[in-house]
Design a protein around this motif. Structure first.
Motif, PDB file in Angstrom:
ATOM      1  N   HIS A 111       0.831  -1.205   0.000  1.00 23.51           N
ATOM      2  CA  HIS A 111       0.000   0.000   0.000  1.00 23.51           C
ATOM      3  C   HIS A 111       0.867   1.258   0.000  1.00 23.51           C
ATOM      4  CE1 HIS A 111      -2.990   2.971   1.115  1.00 23.51           C
ATOM      5  NE2 HIS A 111      -2.298   3.251   2.208  1.00 23.51           N
ATOM      6  N   ILE A 112       1.905   1.248   0.831  1.00 21.06           N
ATOM      7  CA  ILE A 112       2.803   2.414   0.898  1.00 21.06           C
ATOM      8  C   ILE A 112       3.515   2.618  -0.436  1.00 21.06           C
ATOM      9  CG2 ILE A 112       4.930   3.282   1.960  1.00 21.06           C
ATOM     10  CD1 ILE A 112       3.982   2.046   4.575  1.00 21.06           C
ATOM     11  N   GLY A 113       3.924   1.510  -1.060  1.00 19.25           N
ATOM     12  CA  GLY A 113       4.587   1.611  -2.359  1.00 19.25           C
ATOM     13  C   GLY A 113       3.685   2.247  -3.401  1.00 19.25           C
ATOM     14  N   ARG A 114       2.416   1.838  -3.419  1.00 18.49           N
ATOM     15  CA  ARG A 114       1.466   2.422  -4.371  1.00 18.49           C
ATOM     16  C   ARG A 114       1.238   3.899  -4.075  1.00 18.49           C
ATOM     17  NH1 ARG A 114      -1.230  -2.621  -3.557  1.00 18.49           N
ATOM     18  NH2 ARG A 114      -2.593  -1.606  -2.018  1.00 18.49           N
ATOM     19  N   GLU A 115       1.117   4.233  -2.790  1.00 20.53           N
ATOM     20  CA  GLU A 115       0.887   5.626  -2.412  1.00 20.53           C
ATOM     21  C   GLU A 115       2.079   6.505  -2.784  1.00 20.53           C
ATOM     22  OE1 GLU A 115      -1.809   7.332  -0.857  1.00 20.53           O
ATOM     23  OE2 GLU A 115      -2.774   5.562  -1.712  1.00 20.53           O
TER      24      GLU A 115
END
Length: 251
Positions: free
Chosen positions: A69-73
């Motif tokens: 999720h952090i990578g996508r954000e």
């Protein structure tokens, strides 16, 4: 006289035999009890090890999901904001520079929000009711299907490990419904029954044959996870009839 002597010897011999037999019985019972104690200890150690392994696996899974999720954000959201702020700050127009500074403040807020999700402290800071509500809101916001959440007013008091397992099991149940069920409605009910709490997850999707091995392995995994926290996992489904799952936990 000789007969009396023989009787005395017989009585003494019988008494000695009975005493030896009793002693053997007592020793056997002590050994058996000791063996049972060792077996029970080994069983408890095994249960404890399985419980700790399950909790660790769940923590790792949630951390991996969090990192994705952090990578996508970072790529889709913060990366875009940084590019825009760079363009605005490079402009000679004061209003554009002001917009760039506002974007920088927004980026700082976004990064702070992401930093809070790098550990599992959020599990303790959120109630199970809030988590379920957030998950269903996300599903509804995509337009995938309608959702319904019914619950009692009273919040459930759960320790971190119980909440962690329930969060992961609920996530898996919702993911399965999204991937395989094609439902028009997903409904979750939280209620207290006699001596236990229950979470009912239902959908009106295509359903499936629960006896199939391809489905059985996943259901077995969820059932074992519930068992590690003293709970139960029950599923009812058939082709064309939707799916009904009950997660129960003793009070």
């Amino acid at each position: 006289m000789e007969e009396e002597g023989n009787q005395i010897i017989f009585i003494l011999f019988s008494g000695a035999f009975l005493a030896a037999l009793m002693a053997t019985f007592v020793v056997s019972m002590v050994i058996l009890h000791r063996q049972r104690q060792v077996h029970n200890k080994q069983k408890m150690d095994q249960i404890k090890a399985e419980y700790e392994k399950t909790i660790l696996n769940i923590e790792n899974e949630i951390q991996q999901d969090t990192l994705k999720h952090i990578g996508r954000e970072l790529h889709d959201n913060i990366g875009q904001l940084l590019s825009l702020s760079k363009l605005y700050l490079a402009s000679s127009k004061p209003e554009k520079q002001a917009e760039g500074r506002q974007l920088i403040n927004q980026i700082i807020t976004e990064v702070r929000g992401l930093s809070k999700t790098l550990n599992l402290d959020w599990v303790e800071s959120i109630s199970l009711e809030e988590f379920i509500s957030q998950q269903l809101d996300k599903i509804k916001s995509t337009g995938f299907c309608e959702v319904v959440f019914n619950r009692e007013d009273e919040n459930w008091e759960l320790d971190k490990d119980q909440k962690l397992v329930l969060i992961r099991v609920i996530q898996e149940c919702l993911n399965n419904a999204i991937k395989h069920a094609s439902p028009n409605l997903i409904k979750i009910l939280m209620e207290k029954q006699e001596g236990e709490r229950a979470i009912r997850i239902s959908d009106d999707g295509i359903g499936f044959d629960t006896s199939l091995s391809s489905q059985g392995s996943g259901m077995t995994n969820l059932r074992k996870r519930m068992e590690t926290i003293g709970g139960n996992f029950q599923i009812t489904s058939s082709p064309g009839q939707g799916t009904d799952i009950i997660l129960s936990l003793p009070i």
